[in-house]
Design an enzyme around this catalytic site. Structure first.
Site, PDB file in Angstrom:
ATOM      1  N   LYS A   4     -11.037  26.966  37.613  1.00  0.00           N
ATOM      2  CA  LYS A   4     -11.920  27.460  36.535  1.00  0.00           C
ATOM      3  C   LYS A   4     -12.239  28.949  36.728  1.00  0.00           C
ATOM      4  O   LYS A   4     -12.258  29.719  35.772  1.00  0.00           O
ATOM      5  CB  LYS A   4     -13.219  26.650  36.504  1.00  0.00           C
ATOM      6  CG  LYS A   4     -13.073  25.451  35.601  1.00  0.00           C
ATOM      7  CD  LYS A   4     -14.285  24.569  35.527  1.00  0.00           C
ATOM      8  CE  LYS A   4     -13.836  23.230  34.953  1.00  0.00           C
ATOM      9  NZ  LYS A   4     -14.748  22.151  35.214  1.00  0.00           N
ATOM     10  N   LYS A  51     -24.320   7.999   6.909  1.00  0.00           N
ATOM     11  CA  LYS A  51     -24.204   7.154   8.100  1.00  0.00           C
ATOM     12  C   LYS A  51     -22.954   6.266   7.999  1.00  0.00           C
ATOM     13  O   LYS A  51     -22.741   5.615   6.960  1.00  0.00           O
ATOM     14  CB  LYS A  51     -25.467   6.296   8.218  1.00  0.00           C
ATOM     15  CG  LYS A  51     -25.529   5.523   9.492  1.00  0.00           C
ATOM     16  CD  LYS A  51     -26.783   4.669   9.547  1.00  0.00           C
ATOM     17  CE  LYS A  51     -26.707   3.750  10.740  1.00  0.00           C
ATOM     18  NZ  LYS A  51     -27.517   2.576  10.589  1.00  0.00           N
ATOM     19  N   PHE A  61     -20.483  27.481  35.692  1.00  0.00           N
ATOM     20  CA  PHE A  61     -20.750  26.273  36.489  1.00  0.00           C
ATOM     21  C   PHE A  61     -19.544  25.358  36.333  1.00  0.00           C
ATOM     22  O   PHE A  61     -18.928  25.332  35.274  1.00  0.00           O
ATOM     23  CB  PHE A  61     -22.026  25.570  36.006  1.00  0.00           C
ATOM     24  CG  PHE A  61     -23.253  26.059  36.724  1.00  0.00           C
ATOM     25  CD1 PHE A  61     -23.699  27.351  36.557  1.00  0.00           C
ATOM     26  CD2 PHE A  61     -23.938  25.214  37.592  1.00  0.00           C
ATOM     27  CE1 PHE A  61     -24.817  27.816  37.232  1.00  0.00           C
ATOM     28  CE2 PHE A  61     -25.061  25.662  38.275  1.00  0.00           C
ATOM     29  CZ  PHE A  61     -25.500  26.960  38.101  1.00  0.00           C
ATOM     30  N   ILE A  91     -16.998  29.116  25.409  1.00  0.00           N
ATOM     31  CA  ILE A  91     -17.931  30.255  25.332  1.00  0.00           C
ATOM     32  C   ILE A  91     -17.750  31.182  26.537  1.00  0.00           C
ATOM     33  O   ILE A  91     -17.619  32.400  26.399  1.00  0.00           O
ATOM     34  CB  ILE A  91     -19.397  29.752  25.273  1.00  0.00           C
ATOM     35  CG1 ILE A  91     -19.553  28.749  24.136  1.00  0.00           C
ATOM     36  CG2 ILE A  91     -20.365  30.916  25.123  1.00  0.00           C
ATOM     37  CD1 ILE A  91     -20.831  27.929  24.179  1.00  0.00           C
ATOM     38  N   LYS A 111     -10.850  31.025  33.613  1.00  0.00           N
ATOM     39  CA  LYS A 111     -11.855  31.548  32.671  1.00  0.00           C
ATOM     40  C   LYS A 111     -12.081  33.043  32.899  1.00  0.00           C
ATOM     41  O   LYS A 111     -12.644  33.718  32.066  1.00  0.00           O
ATOM     42  CB  LYS A 111     -13.171  30.788  32.818  1.00  0.00           C
ATOM     43  CG  LYS A 111     -13.008  29.305  32.476  1.00  0.00           C
ATOM     44  CD  LYS A 111     -14.303  28.637  32.127  1.00  0.00           C
ATOM     45  CE  LYS A 111     -14.106  27.142  32.011  1.00  0.00           C
ATOM     46  NZ  LYS A 111     -14.798  26.559  30.864  1.00  0.00           N
ATOM     47  N   ASN A 162     -24.002  14.696  26.494  1.00  0.00           N
ATOM     48  CA  ASN A 162     -23.782  14.390  27.913  1.00  0.00           C
ATOM     49  C   ASN A 162     -25.130  14.359  28.635  1.00  0.00           C
ATOM     50  O   ASN A 162     -26.182  14.530  28.027  1.00  0.00           O
ATOM     51  CB  ASN A 162     -22.833  15.422  28.539  1.00  0.00           C
ATOM     52  CG  ASN A 162     -23.377  16.821  28.395  1.00  0.00           C
ATOM     53  OD1 ASN A 162     -24.352  17.193  29.030  1.00  0.00           O
ATOM     54  ND2 ASN A 162     -22.777  17.607  27.515  1.00  0.00           N
ATOM     55  N   ASP A 211     -16.514  19.700  25.063  1.00  0.00           N
ATOM     56  CA  ASP A 211     -15.192  20.308  24.896  1.00  0.00           C
ATOM     57  C   ASP A 211     -14.623  20.036  23.501  1.00  0.00           C
ATOM     58  O   ASP A 211     -13.693  20.700  23.078  1.00  0.00           O
ATOM     59  CB  ASP A 211     -14.227  19.760  25.961  1.00  0.00           C
ATOM     60  CG  ASP A 211     -14.632  20.243  27.352  1.00  0.00           C
ATOM     61  OD1 ASP A 211     -15.204  21.338  27.442  1.00  0.00           O
ATOM     62  OD2 ASP A 211     -14.409  19.505  28.325  1.00  0.00           O
TER      63      ASP A 211
HETATM   64  N1  CTP Z   1     -18.153  26.219  29.104  1.00  0.00           N
HETATM   65  C1  CTP Z   1     -18.336  26.987  27.980  1.00  0.00           C
HETATM   66  N2  CTP Z   1     -17.833  26.577  26.778  1.00  0.00           N
HETATM   67  C2  CTP Z   1     -17.155  25.421  26.678  1.00  0.00           C
HETATM   68  C3  CTP Z   1     -16.966  24.613  27.819  1.00  0.00           C
HETATM   69  C4  CTP Z   1     -17.489  25.032  29.016  1.00  0.00           C
HETATM   70  O1  CTP Z   1     -18.974  28.044  28.067  1.00  0.00           O
HETATM   71  N3  CTP Z   1     -16.689  25.052  25.492  1.00  0.00           N
HETATM   72  C5  CTP Z   1     -18.692  26.709  30.400  1.00  0.00           C
HETATM   73  C6  CTP Z   1     -19.790  25.860  30.978  1.00  0.00           C
HETATM   74  O2  CTP Z   1     -21.049  26.333  30.573  1.00  0.00           O
HETATM   75  C7  CTP Z   1     -19.550  26.057  32.472  1.00  0.00           C
HETATM   76  C8  CTP Z   1     -18.057  26.230  32.581  1.00  0.00           C
HETATM   77  O3  CTP Z   1     -17.615  26.648  31.298  1.00  0.00           O
HETATM   78  O4  CTP Z   1     -20.141  27.248  32.937  1.00  0.00           O
HETATM   79  C9  CTP Z   1     -17.303  25.019  33.024  1.00  0.00           C
HETATM   80  O5  CTP Z   1     -17.694  23.888  32.281  1.00  0.00           O
HETATM   81  P1  CTP Z   1     -17.120  22.455  32.627  1.00  0.00           P
HETATM   82  O6  CTP Z   1     -17.650  21.496  31.623  1.00  0.00           O
HETATM   83  O7  CTP Z   1     -17.296  22.173  34.073  1.00  0.00           O
HETATM   84  O8  CTP Z   1     -15.581  22.683  32.441  1.00  0.00           O
HETATM   85  P2  CTP Z   1     -14.663  22.761  31.196  1.00  0.00           P
HETATM   86  O9  CTP Z   1     -14.249  24.163  30.979  1.00  0.00           O
HETATM   87  O10 CTP Z   1     -15.303  22.096  30.028  1.00  0.00           O
HETATM   88  O11 CTP Z   1     -13.399  21.934  31.711  1.00  0.00           O
HETATM   89  P3  CTP Z   1     -13.301  20.367  32.093  1.00  0.00           P
HETATM   90  O12 CTP Z   1     -14.257  19.641  31.160  1.00  0.00           O
HETATM   91  O13 CTP Z   1     -11.910  20.053  31.810  1.00  0.00           O
HETATM   92  O14 CTP Z   1     -13.669  20.223  33.527  1.00  0.00           O
END
Ligand code: CTP
Length: 397
Positions: free
Chosen positions: A337, A289, A323, A307, A341, A210, A279
């Protein structure tokens, strides 16, 4: 006003006509409560006497690396260890160049190499010299080493020129020193920060990732260190300079990051999850490859572990800040969230605005906890980091 009570400031005075302001700087630092000692370079001694500085600081002035007497009373290593902060004011172009090159050519530069105290410099010189490319390049290098640079004033100079390069007023310098030192609110605290964009391999050449640059995370790493914390920085793919005062551990994929975080989370006081963690991962990573074909290609993805959610579930969990990168229903999604979380605060990042957030040097966020919702208006990521931490500390520590 900020205080410098019980703070030990080593003032380095190098060669500039503005060294005549040094006694006043000592006085203003003392007014704020600091104990001030002075190192005078040979250039500085052309403009101000040792006796004046001694009389005002009430300590003998150190001016020679090879002085047996002075080394007996306080060696350059002891001076380096004694200081909470070393301020070079005025900092001449020559002293700045020596700092950049790691020279130990006199007492002041030797002390600087031997210290882990915070460093501030107040460049003062002719406007043409100040604006010259080599000098500006040197300042950029010092900034990268997290040396705070006090911006010179602009105006009429001793040489008759007009422009930037004047040493700011002594009170202004003393206030900036106090501001640097006041930020010790995280001293003794351990902070683990994840940052950057994780990488999920598809085959040996392709991956899913990303746009996260890690700049916001690095700004938090830097600020936490400035505030006295011991920081563990767990980073994926980043486009930002690491801070060598942190323990830096690379973890590229979500699985690796999960493992590194879990192995290092014990003893942490604060966990800040800034990383943009994928995710999903590719269910079956190809060892060779993938070759092009006319058929459509379907990649099966398997969910990654969360995490932040897993850290929040730990029995002795640290304070947790997450975040939330959102593009729509931003506040509502961030609140979900926070709840789902189980973290203590969520920093909402509206990533639909391309002028802020991902890969930009500026950001604009909202701090959301159960108790409050605070907008932090558009600013540099380092200022945003400072504000996030101040709000967090006020509410939780
Ligand atoms: N995060 C994490 N581990 C993951 C996904 C996210 O620790 N596998 C943490 C990110 O570091 C951030 C927070 O969770 O602090 C939210 O991440 P974000 O990408 O905004 O949300 P997601 O939980 O991935 O949900 P979505 O993509 O559906 O918005």
């Amino acid at each position: 006003m900020s205080s410098l009570t019980n703070k030990r400031i080593l003032l380095g005075v190098s060669g500039s006509i503005s060294a005549y302001k040094s006694p006043d700087i000592i006085r203003r630092l003392q007014d704020l409560g600091a104990d001030v000692r002075v190192v005078l370079t040979s250039g500085g001694a052309q403009f101000i006497t040792q006796l004046s500085l001694q009389a005002i600081s009430q300590h003998s002035v150190h001016d020679n690396l090879w002085d047996k007497e002075a080394e007996l009373s306080m060696s350059h290593i002891e001076l380096a260890k004694w200081a909470d902060l070393i301020l070079i004011a005025p900092a001449s172009a020559n002293t700045i160049a020596n700092l950049v090159n790691g020279q130990a050519c006199d007492l002041l530069t030797s002390v600087i190499l031997a210290t882990d105290a915070r460093l501030m410099i107040a460049p003062a010189m002719n406007q043409q010299m100040f604006q010259s490319q080599p000098l500006q390049d040197n300042l950029t290098q010092l900034r990268h080493r997290h040396i705070a640079i006090i911006k010179p004033d602009s105006g009429a100079q001793a040489c008759g020129d007009i422009g930037p390069g004047r040493l700011p007023e002594a009170l202004d310098i003393a206030k900036q020193v106090a501001k640097q030192l006041e930020s010790t609110q995280l001293s003794g605290k351990r902070v683990l920060i994840t940052l950057g964009a994780t990488i999920e391999p598809i085959d040996p050449v392709r991956f899913i990732s990303n746009h996260s640059s890690g700049k916001m995370g690095m700004a938090l790493v830097n600020r936490c260190i400035e505030m006295g914390a011991k920081v563990t920085c767990v980073y994926a793919n980043i486009n930002a300079a690491l801070n060598d005062k942190a323990t830096n551990i690379q973890a590229l994929s979500a699985d690796q990051m999960h493992e590194v975080v879990m192995n290092n989370i014990d003893q942490q006081d604060i966990f800040i999850a800034v990383a943009a963690v994928s995710d999903y991962q590719v269910k079956t990573q190809q060892q060779q490859k993938i070759k092009k074909s006319k058929q459509s290609l379907i990649l099966e993805l398997a969910p990654n572990k969360d995490i932040l959610a897993d850290v929040c579930k730990l029995p002795n969990k640290p304070w947790c800040i997450g975040f939330a990168a959102e593009t729509q229903n931003t506040i509502k999604n961030a609140e979900i969230k926070l709840k789902n979380k189980g973290c203590d605060a969520v920093i909402l990042n509206d990533v639909s605005d391309t002028n802020i957030g991902f890969n930009n040097d500026e950001n604009q966020v909202t701090f959301i906890s159960k108790k409050q919702q605070k907008n932090i208006s558009k600013n540099s990521k380092s200022k945003i980091a400072e504000k996030i931490l101040n709000i967090f500390i006020k509410e939780f520590l």
